[in-house]
Design a protein around this motif. Structure first.
Motif, short mmCIF file in Angstrom:
data_model
loop_
_atom_site.label_atom_id
_atom_site.label_comp_id
_atom_site.label_asym_id
_atom_site.label_seq_id
_atom_site.Cartn_x
_atom_site.Cartn_y
_atom_site.Cartn_z
N MET A 1 0.86 -1.15 0.00
CA MET A 1 0.00 0.00 0.00
C MET A 1 0.91 1.23 0.00
O MET A 1 1.91 1.27 0.67
CB MET A 1 -0.89 -0.02 1.25
CG MET A 1 -1.65 1.25 1.46
SD MET A 1 -2.70 1.39 2.95
CE MET A 1 -2.66 -0.14 3.77
N LYS A 2 0.56 2.24 -0.78
CA LYS A 2 1.33 3.48 -0.85
C LYS A 2 0.60 4.57 -0.07
O LYS A 2 -0.61 4.69 -0.17
CB LYS A 2 1.51 3.93 -2.29
CG LYS A 2 2.61 3.22 -3.01
CD LYS A 2 2.98 4.03 -4.23
CE LYS A 2 4.25 3.52 -4.83
NZ LYS A 2 5.42 4.20 -4.41
N LEU A 3 1.36 5.34 0.68
CA LEU A 3 0.82 6.47 1.43
C LEU A 3 1.72 7.67 1.17
O LEU A 3 2.90 7.53 0.86
CB LEU A 3 0.80 6.18 2.93
CG LEU A 3 -0.05 5.01 3.40
CD1 LEU A 3 0.17 4.77 4.88
CD2 LEU A 3 -1.51 5.30 3.14
N LEU A 19 0.72 -6.48 7.62
CA LEU A 19 0.88 -7.87 8.07
C LEU A 19 -0.43 -8.35 8.67
O LEU A 19 -1.23 -7.56 9.16
CB LEU A 19 2.00 -7.96 9.11
CG LEU A 19 3.38 -7.46 8.65
CD1 LEU A 19 4.37 -7.54 9.80
CD2 LEU A 19 3.87 -8.29 7.47
N ASP A 20 -0.62 -9.67 8.68
CA ASP A 20 -1.84 -10.20 9.29
C ASP A 20 -1.79 -9.98 10.80
O ASP A 20 -0.75 -9.74 11.38
CB ASP A 20 -2.04 -11.67 8.92
CG ASP A 20 -0.94 -12.58 9.43
OD1 ASP A 20 -0.98 -13.77 9.14
OD2 ASP A 20 -0.02 -12.10 10.14
N ASP A 21 -2.95 -10.07 11.47
CA ASP A 21 -3.06 -9.79 12.90
C ASP A 21 -2.36 -10.82 13.77
O ASP A 21 -2.11 -10.56 14.94
CB ASP A 21 -4.53 -9.71 13.32
CG ASP A 21 -5.18 -8.45 12.79
OD1 ASP A 21 -4.45 -7.48 12.50
OD2 ASP A 21 -6.43 -8.43 12.67
N PRO A 28 8.79 -7.05 7.14
CA PRO A 28 8.42 -5.89 6.33
C PRO A 28 9.54 -5.53 5.35
O PRO A 28 10.72 -5.65 5.66
CB PRO A 28 8.20 -4.77 7.34
CG PRO A 28 8.75 -5.25 8.63
CD PRO A 28 8.86 -6.74 8.56
N ALA A 29 9.12 -5.11 4.19
CA ALA A 29 10.08 -4.61 3.20
C ALA A 29 10.51 -3.22 3.64
O ALA A 29 10.07 -2.72 4.67
CB ALA A 29 9.39 -4.56 1.83
N ALA A 30 11.34 -2.60 2.87
CA ALA A 30 11.77 -1.24 3.19
C ALA A 30 10.52 -0.41 3.43
O ALA A 30 9.66 -0.31 2.58
CB ALA A 30 12.59 -0.66 2.06
#
Length: 117
Positions: A1-3, A19-21, A28-30
Motif C-alpha cells: 500500500m502506498k501512502l 501484516l496479518d493480525d 516488512p520490506a523497506a
C-alpha cells in the motif's frame, strides 16, 4: 500500500506492508522511501501561491527579489530557529510577486512569508 506523509512541509511517498493480525508473515520490506515526493504543481493561471513558515524563527536571509523567477526547490527565505538555519523553498516554479518579511523579522509558524505567481 502506498501512502503520502508530510513532515515539516516536505511530502514523502511511503510503501507500507500490512501484516496479518497473528503477527506472522514475511518481514516488512523497506518501509519508507527517503526521496521527497514530487513538489506540488505550479498554480494555474498565474494565481498567487503562498510560501509559509513551517516553523517559528527569525528571517536570516532572503536570496531572491521581487520579480525573480524560481524553480521548484529554489530557496526563497532562510529562517533561523534554535541556532539552526532552515531553507524555505519554492514548492514549484513561478515568479516572486511579493516578499512579506525582511531580514531580522520574527515570524510564527504558518505565517505567509512570500507569494509566487
Amino acid at each position: 500500500m502506498k501512502l503520502r506523509i508530510t513532515v515539516q512541509g516536505t511530502a514523502y511517498d511511503v510503501d507500507v506492508q500490512v501484516l496479518d493480525d497473528s503477527g506472522g508473515g514475511a518481514p516488512p520490506a523497506a518501509a519508507a522511501s527517503t526521496a521527497p515526493a514530487s513538489p506540488a504543481p505550479a498554480p494555474a493561471g498565474g494565481t498567487a501561491q503562498d510560501i509559509t513558515a513551517p516553523i517559528a524563527g527569525t528571517v536570516a536571509s532572503i536570496p531572491v527579489s521581487v520579480g525573480d523567477s524560481v524553480g521548484a526547490g529554489d530557496t526563497v527565505i532562510v529562517l533561523e530557529a534554535m541556532k539552526m538555519e532552515s531553507n524555505i523553498d519554492a514548492p514549484g516554479p513561478g515568479t516572486v510577486k511579493q516578499l512579506l518579511v525582511k531580514v531580522g523579522d520574527t515570524v510564527t509558524q504558518g505565517q505567509v512569508l512570500a507569494k509566487l505567481g
